[in-house]
Design an enzyme around this catalytic site. Structure first.
Site, PDB file in Angstrom:
ATOM      1  CG  ASN A  71     -25.504 -33.730  96.553  1.00  6.04           C
ATOM      2  OD1 ASN A  71     -24.353 -33.438  96.791  1.00  6.04           O
ATOM      3  ND2 ASN A  71     -26.363 -33.199  97.324  1.00  6.04           N
ATOM      4  CB  SER A 125     -23.338 -29.690 104.323  1.00  2.96           C
ATOM      5  OG  SER A 125     -23.410 -30.920 104.671  1.00  2.96           O
ATOM      6  CG  ASN A 167     -26.127 -36.390 105.809  1.00  4.90           C
ATOM      7  OD1 ASN A 167     -26.868 -36.287 106.692  1.00  4.90           O
ATOM      8  ND2 ASN A 167     -26.095 -35.692 104.758  1.00  4.90           N
ATOM      9  CG  ASN A 211     -26.251 -32.955 107.786  1.00  3.95           C
ATOM     10  OD1 ASN A 211     -27.504 -33.258 107.551  1.00  3.95           O
ATOM     11  ND2 ASN A 211     -25.561 -32.501 107.045  1.00  3.95           N
ATOM     12  CE  LYS A 271     -30.102 -35.336 105.633  1.00  4.72           C
ATOM     13  NZ  LYS A 271     -29.892 -34.124 106.467  1.00  4.72           N
ATOM     14  CD  GLU A 292     -22.519 -31.303 109.820  1.00  8.29           C
ATOM     15  OE1 GLU A 292     -23.393 -30.962 110.780  1.00  8.29           O
ATOM     16  OE2 GLU A 292     -22.831 -31.285 108.488  1.00  8.29           O
ATOM     17  CG  ASN A 349     -22.872 -35.353 103.561  1.00  9.42           C
ATOM     18  OD1 ASN A 349     -23.690 -35.586 102.578  1.00  9.42           O
ATOM     19  ND2 ASN A 349     -23.091 -34.293 104.486  1.00  9.42           N
TER      20      ASN A 349
HETATM   21  O1  KPL Z   1     -27.714 -33.347 103.817  1.00  7.68           O
HETATM   22  C1  KPL Z   1     -27.354 -33.149 102.717  1.00  7.68           C
HETATM   23  C2  KPL Z   1     -25.952 -32.307 103.033  1.00  7.68           C
HETATM   24  O2  KPL Z   1     -25.390 -32.060 102.032  1.00  7.68           O
HETATM   25  O3  KPL Z   1     -25.503 -32.452 104.123  1.00  7.68           O
HETATM   26  C3  KPL Z   1     -27.637 -33.763 101.511  1.00  7.68           C
HETATM   27  C4  KPL Z   1     -28.786 -34.607 101.734  1.00  7.68           C
HETATM   28  C5  KPL Z   1     -26.517 -34.748 101.076  1.00  7.68           C
HETATM   29  C6  KPL Z   1     -27.925 -32.682 100.372  1.00  7.68           C
HETATM   30  O4  KPL Z   1     -26.735 -32.065  99.979  1.00  7.68           O
END
Ligand code: KPL
Length: 314
Positions: A215, A267, A201, A111, A197, A279, A205
């Site tokens: 989520n 995450s 995130n 990520n 992405k 992250e 996140n």
């Molecule tokens: O990539 C993700 C993460 O949690 O890091 C998502 C797409 C938000 C899925 O939970």
């Protein structure tokens, strides 16, 4: 031979994919002072065929156990897969760099953005491949992975291609990995996907981590104004880096992912819950760094960044 860094959830899914496709692979374990030769890995892959005796339509996971060879820091590495957290990349690459061939391939799969320069610094002649996946998995215990969502993966080159340039093709090793880790595709403009992405995130996140929600809760109307502000700031900064997105398209994308992963804890939510580092530096922190380079401020991303930093250190 594929050398996979770490035994995290995505790394374990990749090892399992290699094992099933009879591709040679080995794992690099973070601490292997006991000179362990193999590591037992348990996987509960998602099984999309309905269990025959079940009328309820529930999906059944059948666990698989396999032995993965462990790299002994003896031979040179030609293809390194790096499915670890962005903040772990520098110390891992620094340690492994002396064992990489000059023309090795390094596949980065994490990520956030911002590790390419670090990898180039330690491995200037490596062929770097960027990858992203929407597979969802978590580890209830070390080396035990439960796949909770079947996603897809994309691989592509660091350089952006334009219509006048010859397309950069995947190497045979990357092709073999993509066909083992199905569904996976090559995308010449992987950077566009990585920015998308990043948008997902940078919203899902931190918001889910700070409010300690799943989520799917973000699809409730009360979150919409906040998400829109974050999306507008994202689009402003991404355009300055050459990635122009329609705010409405990014908003729809974020809401679709929140809906499709409704039952998941992001995450970052899990990292905060388990008192691990997040992250954030490579997600909202990366956006703030790029914005600063262009003398731009992103007040809403800044607030999320500061709040996550605050809970991270508690
Ligand atoms: O990539 C993700 C993460 O949690 O890091 C998502 C797409 C938000 C899925 O939970």
């Amino acid at each position: 031979m594929f050398t996979i860094l770490g035994g995290g959830s995505i790394g374990s899914l990749i090892a399992w994919a290699c094992a099933k496709s009879k591709l040679e692979y080995q794992l690099i374990l973070r601490q292997n002072s006991a000179k362990q030769l193999t590591q037992t890995i348990k996987i509960e892959p998602i099984n999309l065929s309905k269990h025959h005796s079940s009328q309820s339509g529930e999906y059944q996971n059948k666990s698989q156990v396999f032995e993965a060879a462990v790299y002994q820091f003896d031979k040179l590495i030609q293809t390194l897969v790096v499915p670890i957290k962005a903040y772990q990349v520098e110390s891992a690459i620094k340690q492994i760099a002396p064992y990489l061939t000059d023309n090795c391939t390094i596949i980065l799969l994490h990520n956030g953005l911002g590790t390419i320069q670090t990898v180039k610094q330690y491995c200037p002649t490596a062929n770097i491949i960027l990858a992203t996946t929407t597979h969802a998995a978590f580890q209830p215990h070390k080396y035990s992975t439960i796949q909770t969502g079947l996603g897809e993966s994309f691989f592509g080159p660091v350089q952006l291609t334009n219509q006048y340039e010859t397309k950069l093709l995947p190497t045979p090793a990357v092709k073999a990995l993509m066909s083992a880790f199905k569904p996976a595709c090559w995308d010449d403009n992987i950077q566009v996907r990585l920015w998308e992405k990043l948008a997902i995130n940078s919203v899902i996140n931190p918001l889910t981590a700070l409010a300690n929600i799943k989520n799917g809760t973000l699809t409730q109307a009360e979150y919409l104004p906040k998400i829109k502000q974050l999306v507008d700031e994202f689009c402003e900064v991404s355009e300055l880096e050459g990635f122009k997105f329609e705010p409405q398209k990014i908003l729809n994308l974020i809401l679709t992912v929140a809906k499709n992963t409704a039952n998941n804890y992001s995450s970052m939510n899990q990292d905060i819950h388990h008192h691990r580092l997040t992250e954030i530096d490579y997600i909202n922190g990366y956006l703030l760094k790029i914005a600063a380079k262009h003398q731009l401020v992103l007040p809403h991303h800044q607030v999320l960044f500061d709040q996550i930093k605050q809970v991270e250190t508690n």
